[in-house]
Design a protein around this motif. Structure first.
Motif, PDB file in Angstrom:
ATOM      1  N   SER A  41       0.871  -1.142   0.196  1.00  0.00           N
ATOM      2  CA  SER A  41       0.035   0.075  -0.160  1.00  0.00           C
ATOM      3  C   SER A  41       0.939   1.108   0.226  1.00  0.00           C
ATOM      4  N   ALA A  42       0.485   2.328  -0.017  1.00  0.00           N
ATOM      5  CA  ALA A  42       0.685   3.573   0.150  1.00  0.00           C
ATOM      6  C   ALA A  42       1.273   3.650   1.486  1.00  0.00           C
ATOM      7  N   THR A  47      -2.492   8.521   1.258  1.00  0.00           N
ATOM      8  CA  THR A  47      -3.648   8.594   0.442  1.00  0.00           C
ATOM      9  C   THR A  47      -4.709   9.492   1.066  1.00  0.00           C
ATOM     10  N   GLU A  78       1.067   4.576  -4.103  1.00  0.00           N
ATOM     11  CA  GLU A  78       1.557   3.397  -4.013  1.00  0.00           C
ATOM     12  C   GLU A  78       2.982   3.457  -5.169  1.00  0.00           C
ATOM     13  N   PHE A 140      -3.756  -1.189  -5.275  1.00  0.00           N
ATOM     14  CA  PHE A 140      -4.995  -0.301  -5.380  1.00  0.00           C
ATOM     15  C   PHE A 140      -4.959   0.503  -6.863  1.00  0.00           C
ATOM     16  N   ARG A 154     -11.041   2.444  -1.262  1.00  0.00           N
ATOM     17  CA  ARG A 154     -10.022   2.367  -0.152  1.00  0.00           C
ATOM     18  C   ARG A 154      -9.880   1.087   0.284  1.00  0.00           C
ATOM     19  N   GLY A 155      -8.707   0.899   0.691  1.00  0.00           N
ATOM     20  CA  GLY A 155      -8.263  -0.760   1.342  1.00  0.00           C
ATOM     21  C   GLY A 155      -8.034  -1.550  -0.106  1.00  0.00           C
ATOM     22  N   GLY A 156      -8.221  -1.017  -1.157  1.00  0.00           N
ATOM     23  CA  GLY A 156      -8.082  -2.006  -2.198  1.00  0.00           C
ATOM     24  C   GLY A 156      -6.829  -2.753  -2.511  1.00  0.00           C
ATOM     25  N   SER A 157      -5.551  -2.536  -2.072  1.00  0.00           N
ATOM     26  CA  SER A 157      -4.537  -3.149  -2.061  1.00  0.00           C
ATOM     27  C   SER A 157      -4.706  -4.545  -1.941  1.00  0.00           C
ATOM     28  N   ASP A 158      -5.526  -4.903  -0.787  1.00  0.00           N
ATOM     29  CA  ASP A 158      -5.733  -6.291  -0.337  1.00  0.00           C
ATOM     30  C   ASP A 158      -6.240  -6.861  -1.750  1.00  0.00           C
TER      31      ASP A 158
HETATM   32  N1  ASP Z   1      -3.594   3.150  -0.255  1.00  0.00           N
HETATM   33  C1  ASP Z   1      -4.834   2.959  -0.308  1.00  0.00           C
HETATM   34  C2  ASP Z   1      -5.816   3.296   0.714  1.00  0.00           C
HETATM   35  O1  ASP Z   1      -5.515   3.879   1.824  1.00  0.00           O
HETATM   36  C3  ASP Z   1      -5.224   1.420  -0.625  1.00  0.00           C
HETATM   37  C4  ASP Z   1      -4.804   0.692   0.530  1.00  0.00           C
HETATM   38  O2  ASP Z   1      -4.040   0.946   1.523  1.00  0.00           O
HETATM   39  O3  ASP Z   1      -5.229  -0.619   0.609  1.00  0.00           O
HETATM   40  O4  ASP Z   1      -6.940   3.092   0.634  1.00  0.00           O
END
Ligand code: ASP
Ligand code: MG
Length: 423
Positions: A41-42, A47, A78, A140, A154-158
Protein backbone atom coordinates in the motif's frame (compact mmCIF):
# COMPACT_ATOMS: atom_id res chain seq x y z
CA UNK A 1 9.96 -23.67 -3.20
CA UNK A 2 6.74 -21.86 -3.96
CA UNK A 3 5.39 -18.72 -5.51
CA UNK A 4 4.12 -16.53 -2.69
CA UNK A 5 2.43 -13.12 -2.72
CA UNK A 6 3.04 -10.77 0.21
CA UNK A 7 0.86 -7.74 0.78
CA UNK A 8 2.00 -4.99 3.16
CA UNK A 9 -0.46 -2.39 4.47
CA UNK A 10 0.16 1.32 4.93
CA UNK A 11 1.27 1.04 8.55
CA UNK A 12 3.80 -1.65 7.64
CA UNK A 13 5.16 0.71 4.96
CA UNK A 14 4.82 3.74 7.25
CA UNK A 15 8.46 4.93 7.34
CA UNK A 16 11.74 4.22 5.58
CA UNK A 17 12.76 2.30 8.68
CA UNK A 18 9.69 0.08 8.38
CA UNK A 19 10.21 -0.33 4.66
CA UNK A 20 13.71 -1.60 5.40
CA UNK A 21 12.15 -4.11 7.78
CA UNK A 22 9.74 -5.25 5.08
CA UNK A 23 12.72 -5.70 2.75
CA UNK A 24 14.51 -7.83 5.35
CA UNK A 25 11.43 -9.99 5.81
CA UNK A 26 10.98 -10.46 2.07
CA UNK A 27 14.70 -11.24 1.72
CA UNK A 28 14.32 -13.94 4.35
CA UNK A 29 11.60 -15.63 2.25
CA UNK A 30 13.72 -15.36 -0.88
CA UNK A 31 16.72 -16.90 0.86
CA UNK A 32 14.48 -19.77 1.97
CA UNK A 33 14.03 -20.53 -1.73
CA UNK A 34 10.66 -18.94 -2.52
CA UNK A 35 9.73 -16.72 -5.42
CA UNK A 36 8.10 -13.53 -4.20
CA UNK A 37 5.67 -11.00 -5.61
CA UNK A 38 5.08 -8.13 -3.19
CA UNK A 39 2.10 -5.75 -3.28
CA UNK A 40 2.43 -2.79 -0.92
CA UNK A 41 0.00 0.00 0.00
CA UNK A 42 0.93 3.65 0.09
CA UNK A 43 2.75 4.80 3.24
CA UNK A 44 0.19 5.30 6.03
CA UNK A 45 -1.67 8.60 5.80
CA UNK A 46 -0.46 9.22 2.27
CA UNK A 47 -3.70 8.44 0.44
CA UNK A 48 -5.61 10.68 2.86
CA UNK A 49 -3.07 13.43 2.36
CA UNK A 50 -3.32 13.21 -1.43
CA UNK A 51 -7.11 13.19 -1.43
CA UNK A 52 -7.17 16.15 0.95
CA UNK A 53 -4.99 18.11 -1.49
CA UNK A 54 -7.44 17.30 -4.24
CA UNK A 55 -10.30 18.50 -2.11
CA UNK A 56 -8.56 21.80 -1.41
CA UNK A 57 -8.30 22.46 -5.11
CA UNK A 58 -11.72 21.14 -6.03
CA UNK A 59 -14.24 21.05 -3.20
CA UNK A 60 -17.17 20.77 -5.62
CA UNK A 61 -19.29 17.70 -6.21
CA UNK A 62 -17.61 14.79 -7.93
CA UNK A 63 -18.11 14.38 -11.67
CA UNK A 64 -16.64 11.67 -13.94
CA UNK A 65 -13.98 14.18 -14.95
CA UNK A 66 -12.99 15.08 -11.39
CA UNK A 67 -13.02 11.43 -10.37
CA UNK A 68 -10.57 10.57 -13.12
CA UNK A 69 -8.15 13.10 -11.65
CA UNK A 70 -8.69 11.82 -8.11
CA UNK A 71 -7.44 8.43 -9.27
CA UNK A 72 -4.52 10.04 -11.07
CA UNK A 73 -3.53 11.70 -7.80
CA UNK A 74 -4.30 8.88 -5.33
CA UNK A 75 -2.42 6.29 -7.40
CA UNK A 76 0.88 8.09 -6.82
CA UNK A 77 1.05 6.99 -3.18
CA UNK A 78 1.60 3.39 -4.16
CA UNK A 79 4.12 4.31 -6.85
CA UNK A 80 6.41 5.82 -4.22
CA UNK A 81 6.02 2.75 -2.00
CA UNK A 82 7.01 0.21 -4.64
CA UNK A 83 10.06 2.21 -5.67
CA UNK A 84 11.26 2.57 -2.09
CA UNK A 85 10.75 -1.11 -1.38
CA UNK A 86 12.65 -2.11 -4.54
CA UNK A 87 15.55 0.11 -3.47
CA UNK A 88 15.50 -1.35 0.03
CA UNK A 89 15.61 -4.90 -1.36
CA UNK A 90 18.46 -4.04 -3.69
CA UNK A 91 20.30 -2.60 -0.70
CA UNK A 92 19.78 -6.00 0.97
CA UNK A 93 21.48 -7.60 -2.01
CA UNK A 94 18.21 -9.02 -3.39
CA UNK A 95 17.46 -8.25 -7.05
CA UNK A 96 14.09 -6.51 -7.26
CA UNK A 97 12.04 -4.51 -9.75
CA UNK A 98 8.91 -2.41 -9.21
CA UNK A 99 5.91 -1.85 -11.49
CA UNK A 100 2.84 0.37 -11.44
CA UNK A 101 -0.55 -1.12 -12.26
CA UNK A 102 -0.42 0.14 -15.82
CA UNK A 103 3.02 -1.31 -16.45
CA UNK A 104 1.98 -4.87 -15.59
CA UNK A 105 -0.80 -4.20 -16.77
CA UNK A 106 -3.61 -4.69 -14.26
CA UNK A 107 -6.72 -4.09 -16.41
CA UNK A 108 -9.83 -2.70 -14.72
CA UNK A 109 -13.19 -1.30 -15.75
CA UNK A 110 -13.56 2.49 -15.87
CA UNK A 111 -15.38 3.05 -12.57
CA UNK A 112 -13.01 5.66 -11.15
CA UNK A 113 -12.40 5.47 -7.38
CA UNK A 114 -14.01 2.02 -7.22
CA UNK A 115 -12.79 0.15 -10.28
CA UNK A 116 -12.93 -3.62 -10.56
CA UNK A 117 -10.05 -5.71 -11.80
CA UNK A 118 -10.85 -7.51 -15.06
CA UNK A 119 -7.57 -9.18 -15.94
CA UNK A 120 -3.89 -9.24 -15.15
CA UNK A 121 -1.23 -9.97 -17.73
CA UNK A 122 1.47 -11.83 -15.84
CA UNK A 123 4.00 -12.32 -18.68
CA UNK A 124 6.36 -9.58 -17.58
CA UNK A 125 6.15 -10.56 -13.93
CA UNK A 126 6.88 -14.20 -14.76
CA UNK A 127 9.90 -13.25 -16.83
CA UNK A 128 11.34 -11.23 -13.93
CA UNK A 129 10.68 -14.02 -11.46
CA UNK A 130 12.41 -16.46 -13.79
CA UNK A 131 15.37 -14.09 -13.85
CA UNK A 132 15.54 -14.35 -10.07
CA UNK A 133 14.00 -11.02 -9.16
CA UNK A 134 11.45 -10.08 -6.54
CA UNK A 135 8.62 -8.31 -8.35
CA UNK A 136 6.93 -5.44 -6.53
CA UNK A 137 3.58 -4.29 -7.87
CA UNK A 138 1.58 -1.27 -6.73
CA UNK A 139 -1.59 -2.09 -4.84
CA UNK A 140 -4.83 -0.18 -5.29
CA UNK A 141 -4.42 0.85 -8.94
CA UNK A 142 -4.97 -0.33 -12.46
CA UNK A 143 -5.65 0.93 -15.95
CA UNK A 144 -8.80 0.87 -18.05
CA UNK A 145 -9.20 0.02 -21.73
CA UNK A 146 -8.64 3.62 -22.77
CA UNK A 147 -5.43 3.93 -20.80
CA UNK A 148 -6.81 5.94 -17.87
CA UNK A 149 -5.39 5.23 -14.42
CA UNK A 150 -8.01 3.84 -12.01
CA UNK A 151 -8.08 2.96 -8.32
CA UNK A 152 -9.94 0.14 -6.60
CA UNK A 153 -11.48 1.98 -3.64
CA UNK A 154 -10.08 2.50 -0.15
CA UNK A 155 -8.30 -0.55 1.17
CA UNK A 156 -8.02 -1.81 -2.42
CA UNK A 157 -4.46 -3.10 -2.11
CA UNK A 158 -5.82 -6.22 -0.43
CA UNK A 159 -7.78 -6.92 -3.58
CA UNK A 160 -4.78 -6.17 -5.80
CA UNK A 161 -2.71 -8.71 -3.89
CA UNK A 162 -5.33 -11.45 -4.06
CA UNK A 163 -5.94 -10.75 -7.74
CA UNK A 164 -2.21 -11.04 -8.47
CA UNK A 165 -2.08 -14.26 -6.45
CA UNK A 166 -5.05 -15.63 -8.39
CA UNK A 167 -3.63 -14.65 -11.78
CA UNK A 168 -0.27 -16.23 -10.96
CA UNK A 169 -1.75 -19.25 -9.19
CA UNK A 170 0.39 -18.46 -6.16
CA UNK A 171 0.58 -21.02 -3.38
CA UNK A 172 -0.57 -18.45 -0.82
CA UNK A 173 -1.33 -14.77 -0.39
CA UNK A 174 -0.02 -13.42 2.91
CA UNK A 175 -1.61 -10.17 4.03
CA UNK A 176 0.79 -8.46 6.47
CA UNK A 177 -0.97 -5.84 8.53
CA UNK A 178 -0.97 -4.02 11.86
CA UNK A 179 -3.11 -6.64 13.61
CA UNK A 180 -1.97 -10.21 14.05
CA UNK A 181 -5.03 -11.85 12.56
CA UNK A 182 -8.81 -12.05 12.54
CA UNK A 183 -10.44 -11.88 15.96
CA UNK A 184 -13.69 -13.20 17.38
CA UNK A 185 -14.70 -9.55 17.63
CA UNK A 186 -13.03 -6.14 17.82
CA UNK A 187 -10.62 -6.33 20.81
CA UNK A 188 -11.21 -2.61 21.43
CA UNK A 189 -14.77 -3.48 22.41
CA UNK A 190 -14.13 -6.85 24.03
CA UNK A 191 -10.63 -7.14 25.51
CA UNK A 192 -11.14 -10.91 25.87
CA UNK A 193 -11.56 -11.32 22.12
CA UNK A 194 -9.18 -13.90 20.76
CA UNK A 195 -7.50 -14.56 17.48
CA UNK A 196 -8.90 -17.29 15.25
CA UNK A 197 -6.31 -19.72 13.87
CA UNK A 198 -8.51 -20.37 10.87
CA UNK A 199 -11.77 -19.04 9.57
CA UNK A 200 -13.75 -20.25 6.58
CA UNK A 201 -13.94 -18.12 3.51
CA UNK A 202 -17.74 -17.87 3.88
CA UNK A 203 -17.45 -16.62 7.45
CA UNK A 204 -14.78 -14.12 6.48
CA UNK A 205 -17.02 -12.80 3.74
CA UNK A 206 -19.83 -12.24 6.23
CA UNK A 207 -17.52 -10.68 8.80
CA UNK A 208 -16.03 -8.29 6.25
CA UNK A 209 -19.46 -7.26 4.97
CA UNK A 210 -20.81 -6.88 8.49
CA UNK A 211 -18.19 -4.47 9.67
CA UNK A 212 -14.98 -6.30 10.53
CA UNK A 213 -12.46 -4.02 8.84
CA UNK A 214 -9.46 -6.33 8.59
CA UNK A 215 -9.77 -6.97 4.84
CA UNK A 216 -11.40 -5.17 1.95
CA UNK A 217 -14.47 -7.27 1.18
CA UNK A 218 -13.68 -7.51 -2.50
CA UNK A 219 -10.41 -9.22 -1.71
CA UNK A 220 -12.33 -11.93 0.11
CA UNK A 221 -14.77 -12.28 -2.78
CA UNK A 222 -11.82 -12.64 -5.13
CA UNK A 223 -10.14 -15.19 -2.92
CA UNK A 224 -13.39 -17.16 -2.86
CA UNK A 225 -13.93 -17.06 -6.58
CA UNK A 226 -10.41 -18.15 -7.45
CA UNK A 227 -9.78 -20.21 -4.34
CA UNK A 228 -6.68 -18.32 -3.28
CA UNK A 229 -5.47 -19.45 0.14
CA UNK A 230 -5.04 -16.33 2.20
CA UNK A 231 -3.53 -15.58 5.58
CA UNK A 232 -3.73 -12.40 7.66
CA UNK A 233 -0.67 -11.87 9.85
CA UNK A 234 1.31 -9.19 11.62
CA UNK A 235 4.16 -7.25 10.08
CA UNK A 236 5.29 -6.24 13.55
CA UNK A 237 6.80 -9.55 14.59
CA UNK A 238 10.62 -9.37 14.43
CA UNK A 239 11.53 -9.80 10.76
CA UNK A 240 13.95 -12.61 11.57
CA UNK A 241 11.57 -15.05 13.28
CA UNK A 242 11.86 -18.55 11.77
CA UNK A 243 10.01 -18.77 8.49
CA UNK A 244 7.97 -21.85 9.54
CA UNK A 245 6.70 -20.04 12.57
CA UNK A 246 5.77 -17.01 10.51
CA UNK A 247 4.04 -19.14 7.88
CA UNK A 248 1.80 -20.63 10.57
CA UNK A 249 1.02 -17.39 12.43
CA UNK A 250 -2.02 -15.16 12.03
CA UNK A 251 -5.34 -16.38 10.69
CA UNK A 252 -5.73 -18.70 7.73
CA UNK A 253 -8.77 -18.13 5.55
CA UNK A 254 -9.62 -21.58 4.38
CA UNK A 255 -11.95 -23.30 1.92
CA UNK A 256 -12.08 -26.64 3.55
CA UNK A 257 -14.12 -27.11 6.64
CA UNK A 258 -11.45 -29.50 7.75
CA UNK A 259 -9.72 -30.42 10.95
CA UNK A 260 -8.08 -27.00 10.96
CA UNK A 261 -11.42 -25.44 11.60
CA UNK A 262 -12.52 -24.85 15.10
CA UNK A 263 -15.66 -26.61 16.16
CA UNK A 264 -17.37 -23.49 17.47
CA UNK A 265 -20.94 -22.94 16.31
CA UNK A 266 -20.45 -19.18 16.28
CA UNK A 267 -17.02 -17.93 15.18
CA UNK A 268 -17.38 -14.23 15.65
CA UNK A 269 -19.49 -11.21 16.51
CA UNK A 270 -19.52 -8.42 13.94
CA UNK A 271 -21.07 -4.99 14.26
CA UNK A 272 -21.40 -1.74 12.45
CA UNK A 273 -22.82 1.70 13.06
CA UNK A 274 -22.85 2.80 9.47
CA UNK A 275 -26.54 2.30 8.93
CA UNK A 276 -29.75 4.21 9.55
CA UNK A 277 -33.34 2.99 9.65
CA UNK A 278 -36.27 4.51 7.78
CA UNK A 279 -39.95 3.60 8.02
CA UNK A 280 -42.74 4.46 5.68
CA UNK A 281 -46.03 3.91 7.47
CA UNK A 282 -49.42 2.73 6.36
CA UNK A 283 -48.62 1.85 2.79
CA UNK A 284 -51.34 -0.06 0.92
CA UNK A 285 -50.73 -3.81 1.10
CA UNK A 286 -50.97 -4.80 -2.54
CA UNK A 287 -48.72 -6.20 -5.28
CA UNK A 288 -46.04 -3.83 -6.52
CA UNK A 289 -45.67 -1.65 -3.44
CA UNK A 290 -42.29 -2.99 -2.32
CA UNK A 291 -41.08 -2.52 -5.85
CA UNK A 292 -42.40 1.04 -6.01
CA UNK A 293 -40.63 1.96 -2.78
CA UNK A 294 -37.35 0.10 -3.18
CA UNK A 295 -37.21 0.60 -6.93
CA UNK A 296 -37.20 4.35 -6.43
CA UNK A 297 -34.54 4.03 -3.75
CA UNK A 298 -32.35 1.88 -6.00
CA UNK A 299 -32.79 4.33 -8.84
CA UNK A 300 -31.40 7.06 -6.58
CA UNK A 301 -28.34 4.81 -6.18
CA UNK A 302 -29.01 4.13 -2.50
CA UNK A 303 -28.10 0.67 -1.23
CA UNK A 304 -30.62 -1.02 1.02
CA UNK A 305 -29.64 -3.60 3.60
CA UNK A 306 -32.16 -4.98 6.11
CA UNK A 307 -35.82 -4.89 5.01
CA UNK A 308 -38.89 -5.56 7.15
CA UNK A 309 -42.53 -5.47 6.14
CA UNK A 310 -45.22 -5.95 8.77
CA UNK A 311 -48.47 -7.89 8.52
CA UNK A 312 -51.21 -5.60 7.37
CA UNK A 313 -54.17 -4.18 9.23
CA UNK A 314 -57.11 -2.87 7.19
CA UNK A 315 -55.09 -3.30 4.01
CA UNK A 316 -52.23 -1.09 5.23
CA UNK A 317 -48.76 -2.04 6.40
CA UNK A 318 -45.58 -0.41 7.72
CA UNK A 319 -42.42 -0.87 5.70
CA UNK A 320 -38.92 -0.36 7.19
CA UNK A 321 -35.43 -0.72 5.81
CA UNK A 322 -31.88 0.37 6.53
CA UNK A 323 -29.52 2.39 4.34
CA UNK A 324 -26.00 3.70 4.80
CA UNK A 325 -25.95 6.59 7.24
CA UNK A 326 -24.53 8.88 4.57
CA UNK A 327 -27.67 8.27 2.52
CA UNK A 328 -30.10 8.77 5.41
CA UNK A 329 -31.15 12.38 4.74
CA UNK A 330 -31.47 11.72 1.03
CA UNK A 331 -33.63 8.65 1.63
CA UNK A 332 -35.99 10.42 4.03
CA UNK A 333 -36.27 13.24 1.56
CA UNK A 334 -37.03 10.90 -1.32
CA UNK A 335 -39.71 9.04 0.66
CA UNK A 336 -41.38 12.21 1.89
CA UNK A 337 -41.34 14.12 -1.35
CA UNK A 338 -41.89 11.42 -3.99
CA UNK A 339 -42.43 7.84 -2.94
CA UNK A 340 -44.83 8.46 -0.04
CA UNK A 341 -47.28 10.57 -2.03
CA UNK A 342 -47.01 8.23 -5.05
CA UNK A 343 -48.05 5.13 -3.11
CA UNK A 344 -50.47 6.92 -0.81
CA UNK A 345 -48.51 6.23 2.37
CA UNK A 346 -48.80 7.74 5.85
CA UNK A 347 -45.96 9.24 7.86
CA UNK A 348 -42.25 8.76 7.10
CA UNK A 349 -40.00 8.35 10.14
CA UNK A 350 -36.41 7.38 10.68
CA UNK A 351 -33.61 6.79 13.13
CA UNK A 352 -29.92 7.28 12.41
CA UNK A 353 -28.83 6.10 15.86
CA UNK A 354 -29.03 2.41 15.25
CA UNK A 355 -26.44 -0.29 14.83
CA UNK A 356 -26.37 -3.79 13.48
CA UNK A 357 -24.91 -6.62 15.54
CA UNK A 358 -24.39 -10.05 14.00
CA UNK A 359 -23.33 -13.50 15.02
CA UNK A 360 -21.47 -15.41 12.31
CA UNK A 361 -20.58 -19.09 12.07
CA UNK A 362 -20.78 -21.96 9.61
CA UNK A 363 -21.76 -24.14 12.55
CA UNK A 364 -25.15 -22.41 12.45
CA UNK A 365 -25.98 -24.46 9.35
CA UNK A 366 -26.23 -27.60 11.40
CA UNK A 367 -27.34 -26.32 14.80
CA UNK A 368 -30.80 -25.16 15.73
CA UNK A 369 -31.61 -22.68 18.46
CA UNK A 370 -28.63 -20.40 17.87
CA UNK A 371 -30.75 -17.39 16.95
CA UNK A 372 -32.99 -18.02 19.97
CA UNK A 373 -29.93 -17.96 22.20
CA UNK A 374 -28.93 -14.65 20.68
CA UNK A 375 -32.38 -13.17 21.33
CA UNK A 376 -32.42 -14.46 24.90
CA UNK A 377 -29.01 -12.96 25.58
CA UNK A 378 -30.18 -9.56 24.35
CA UNK A 379 -33.43 -9.84 26.30
CA UNK A 380 -31.49 -10.59 29.48
CA UNK A 381 -29.65 -7.31 28.96
CA UNK A 382 -32.93 -5.47 28.37
CA UNK A 383 -31.99 -4.66 24.79
CA UNK A 384 -34.86 -4.19 22.38
CA UNK A 385 -34.52 -5.71 18.92
CA UNK A 386 -35.86 -3.50 16.14
CA UNK A 387 -35.18 -5.66 13.10
CA UNK A 388 -33.87 -9.15 12.44
CA UNK A 389 -32.33 -10.73 9.39
CA UNK A 390 -30.79 -14.14 8.91
CA UNK A 391 -28.84 -16.17 6.41
CA UNK A 392 -27.53 -19.70 6.61
CA UNK A 393 -24.44 -18.65 8.53
CA UNK A 394 -25.40 -15.42 10.29
CA UNK A 395 -28.12 -13.71 12.29
CA UNK A 396 -28.16 -9.92 12.48
CA UNK A 397 -30.22 -7.63 14.64
CA UNK A 398 -30.74 -3.90 14.46
CA UNK A 399 -30.72 -2.26 17.89
CA UNK A 400 -30.31 1.17 19.45
CA UNK A 401 -26.74 2.33 18.91
CA UNK A 402 -26.25 3.10 22.59
CA UNK A 403 -26.44 -0.61 23.45
CA UNK A 404 -23.95 -1.74 20.84
CA UNK A 405 -20.99 -2.44 23.11
CA UNK A 406 -23.17 -4.07 25.74
CA UNK A 407 -24.72 -6.35 23.11
CA UNK A 408 -21.39 -7.33 21.59
CA UNK A 409 -19.88 -8.13 24.99
CA UNK A 410 -22.89 -10.13 26.13
CA UNK A 411 -22.99 -12.17 22.92
CA UNK A 412 -19.26 -12.75 22.91
CA UNK A 413 -19.61 -14.23 26.35
CA UNK A 414 -22.82 -16.16 25.71
CA UNK A 415 -21.26 -17.98 22.76
CA UNK A 416 -18.11 -18.86 24.72
CA UNK A 417 -15.83 -16.98 22.39
CA UNK A 418 -13.44 -15.87 25.06
CA UNK A 419 -12.41 -19.34 26.11
CA UNK A 420 -8.98 -20.56 25.11
CA UNK A 421 -9.07 -22.57 21.93
CA UNK A 422 -8.60 -26.30 22.07
CA UNK A 423 -5.04 -27.14 21.06
N1 ASP B 1 -3.64 3.32 -0.17
C1 ASP B 1 -4.99 2.94 -0.38
C2 ASP B 1 -5.86 3.35 0.80
O1 ASP B 1 -5.42 3.92 1.73
C3 ASP B 1 -5.15 1.49 -0.66
C4 ASP B 1 -4.75 0.57 0.49
O2 ASP B 1 -4.06 0.97 1.41
O3 ASP B 1 -5.18 -0.59 0.48
O4 ASP B 1 -7.04 3.11 0.77
MG1 MG C 1 -5.42 -1.41 4.23
Amino acid sequence: MALIVHKYGGTSMGSTERIRNVAKRVAKWVRAGHRLVVVPSAMSGETNRLLALAKEVSPEKATPETMRELDMIAATGEQVSVGLLALALQAEGVPAVSYTGWQVPVKTDSAYTKARIESIDDARVRADLAAGKVVIITGFQGIDDDGHITTLGRGGSDTSAVAVAAAMKAAECLIYTDVDGVYTTDPRVVPEARRLHAVSFEEMLEMASLGSKVLQIRSVEFAGKYRVPMRVLSSFTPWDIPIDEEARSGTLITFEEDENMEQAVVSGIAFNRDEAKVTIMRVPDRPGIAYQILGAVAEANIDVDVIVQNVSHDGKTDFSFTVHRNDYARTIDLLKSKVGPAVGAGEVTGDARICKVSIVGIGMKSHVGIAAKMFRTLADEGINIQMITTSEIKTSVVIDEKYMELAVRALHKAFDLEQPQPA
